[in-house]
Design an enzyme around this catalytic site. Structure first.
Site, PDB file in Angstrom:
ATOM      1  N   TYR A 198      70.519  63.446  69.594  1.00 56.64           N
ATOM      2  CA  TYR A 198      71.352  63.545  68.391  1.00 56.64           C
ATOM      3  C   TYR A 198      70.466  63.644  67.157  1.00 56.64           C
ATOM      4  O   TYR A 198      69.285  63.291  67.189  1.00 56.64           O
ATOM      5  CB  TYR A 198      72.292  62.344  68.272  1.00 56.64           C
ATOM      6  CG  TYR A 198      71.592  61.029  67.981  1.00 56.64           C
ATOM      7  CD1 TYR A 198      71.136  60.222  69.008  1.00 56.64           C
ATOM      8  CD2 TYR A 198      71.383  60.612  66.670  1.00 56.64           C
ATOM      9  CE1 TYR A 198      70.487  59.022  68.745  1.00 56.64           C
ATOM     10  CE2 TYR A 198      70.737  59.406  66.391  1.00 56.64           C
ATOM     11  CZ  TYR A 198      70.292  58.616  67.439  1.00 56.64           C
ATOM     12  OH  TYR A 198      69.650  57.436  67.175  1.00 56.64           O
ATOM     13  N   CYS A 199      71.058  64.139  66.080  1.00 59.78           N
ATOM     14  CA  CYS A 199      70.364  64.177  64.788  1.00 59.78           C
ATOM     15  C   CYS A 199      71.438  64.064  63.695  1.00 59.78           C
ATOM     16  O   CYS A 199      72.570  63.696  63.985  1.00 59.78           O
ATOM     17  CB  CYS A 199      69.531  65.455  64.640  1.00 59.78           C
ATOM     18  SG  CYS A 199      70.495  66.969  64.713  1.00 59.78           S
ATOM     19  N   THR A 200      71.093  64.378  62.469  1.00 60.53           N
ATOM     20  CA  THR A 200      72.024  64.144  61.363  1.00 60.53           C
ATOM     21  C   THR A 200      73.301  64.993  61.450  1.00 60.53           C
ATOM     22  O   THR A 200      74.403  64.469  61.415  1.00 60.53           O
ATOM     23  CB  THR A 200      71.333  64.464  60.015  1.00 60.53           C
ATOM     24  OG1 THR A 200      70.043  63.874  60.030  1.00 60.53           O
ATOM     25  CG2 THR A 200      72.144  63.939  58.852  1.00 60.53           C
ATOM     26  N   GLY A 202      73.355  67.953  63.658  1.00 57.47           N
ATOM     27  CA  GLY A 202      73.366  68.725  64.891  1.00 57.47           C
ATOM     28  C   GLY A 202      72.363  69.867  64.958  1.00 57.47           C
ATOM     29  O   GLY A 202      72.046  70.369  66.027  1.00 57.47           O
ATOM     30  N   ILE A 227      75.478  62.921  63.692  1.00 51.76           N
ATOM     31  CA  ILE A 227      76.029  61.621  63.300  1.00 51.76           C
ATOM     32  C   ILE A 227      77.220  61.801  62.349  1.00 51.76           C
ATOM     33  O   ILE A 227      78.194  61.056  62.397  1.00 51.76           O
ATOM     34  CB  ILE A 227      74.931  60.778  62.607  1.00 51.76           C
ATOM     35  CG1 ILE A 227      73.770  60.547  63.584  1.00 51.76           C
ATOM     36  CG2 ILE A 227      75.480  59.443  62.120  1.00 51.76           C
ATOM     37  CD1 ILE A 227      72.458  60.227  62.881  1.00 51.76           C
TER      38      ILE A 227
END
Ligand SMILES: [Zn+2]
Ligand SMILES: [Zn+2]
Length: 358
Positions: A198-200, A202, A227
């Protein structure tokens, strides 16, 4: 025809106050094949400037990455414009959770080589052959699986103030570094583990998942919309929130609070705290975590040296800086030897063991 931002941040802030309208902060990205990024860039600038859009947008041959704000009452016009561009039709927009009318104060649209500075000079893999996208509900289930390794694809200063429970948070300064570390540490588990990332918003996972598949990982997943979208779905569907702390964002808000947990510490005294600040000495500007008490005592500076410089008259500060190039600390976000409470997580498997013990 106006093709570039002309107002200063201060002038813009005044205009926003005068307008007295609520603004929406949002982001989106799309990998696509863009023949002429410059033409698209100019087209976007003319249309969006007219809609009073502000933000930071990168356009490249490989796609577009946009973080911006606009008056809420012009949202429909903006959406219509996006829908008029074939590869942006119906695109999911990540709407910020905490709104701030001054999240952006300029409209900057830049043509770049890439839409994310990923440091990957590897054209041998297909970016569109990406991992399986997970919604919040599926993500919550899969990260509880014994066979799952959950990896935070962001940098150290981002994951430090907030991350998913049990996530591995590689201690890296760049995306490129984290790819290498993860590949090395998971090399014996390419087939038997689920690699969930995951990241901020996508976008980083979009590329990382394609990269890991290219490197032979069999079960590659990514949190769709990152997220930001996860939090929206958790609220909308009333799901359990498994994200702890704050989500670091790349605008003037700096972070959005997702849960009440404070998982970071003041880099100066070690007290629980999770709000970033920049050192007040302009020649330093280090991004670090400083609690309110330390902020007061240190005059918002990262070190006694910076505090002394900051206290000098402006002309003297300027004279000191002359011929000295900028401090490297500017680019070492939250890393400096004098910040003894900065969390240092060198080995990803140690992190994993620590997490499993809990
Ligand atoms: Zn402190
Ligand atoms: Zn400093």
């Amino acid at each position: 025809m106006q093709l570039y931002n002309t107002l200063s941040a201060k002038e813009r802030a005044q205009l926003i106050d005068q307008a007295g309208k609520n603004r929406l902060t949002l982001s989106f990205y799309q990998y696509a094949n863009i023949e002429n990024p410059q033409i698209l860039r100019d087209h976007l600038f003319i249309t969006w400037n007219h809609l009073d859009v502000l933000g930071r947008i990168y356009v490249a041959h490989e796609g577009i990455n946009a973080q911006l704000s606009l008056p809420a009452d012009r949202f429909n016009e903006f959406k219509e414009h996006l829908d008029s561009i074939s590869f942006l039709q119906g695109i999911r927009l990540n709407i910020a959770i905490e709104q701030d009318n001054k999240s952006f104060l300029k409209l900057k649209i830049k043509v770049r080589d890439k839409i994310v500075a990923d440091g990957l000079n590897d054209d041998t893999f297909d970016v569109t052959n990406k991992g399986i996208h997970l919604g919040a509900e599926q993500f919550n289930v899969l990260i509880e699986d014994q066979k799952t390794v959950l990896v935070d694809m962001r940098n150290h200063y981002e994951s430090e103030i907030g991350h998913f429970k049990n996530a591995i948070t590689p201690d890296v300064d760049t995306f490129r570094d984290s790819l290498d570390i993860i590949e090395a540490d998971l090399k014996d588990h390419k087939e038997d583990k689920n690699l969930v990332m995951y990241c901020t918003g996508g976008i980083r996972c979009e590329k990382a998942s394609a990269y890991f598949k290219h490197k032979g990982f069999k079960n590659v997943y990514q949190l769709e919309g990152g997220i930001i979208e996860y939090t929206r779905q958790v609220k909308e569907k009333n799901l359990e929130n498994k994200f702890l702390g704050q989500n670091f964002v790349f605008d003037d808000r700096r972070a959005e609070r997702i849960s009440e947990d404070v998982i970071a510490q003041c880099h100066q005294c070690g007290a629980p705290f999770d709000v970033h600040t920049n050192c007040a000495n302009d020649a330093c500007h280090l991004l670090f975590i400083q609690c309110d008490a330390c902020k007061e005592e240190m005059d918002n500076c990262c070190s006694t040296t910076c505090k002394e410089i900051h206290a000098l008259p402006y002309e003297e500060q300027k004279a000191l800086r002359k011929g000295q190039g900028n401090s490297n600390d500017i680019f070492k976000k939250g890393r400096a030897d004098h910040l003894s409470y900065k969390k240092d997580l060198r080995n990803i498997f140690e992190t994993l063991k620590l997490n499993k013990k809990e």
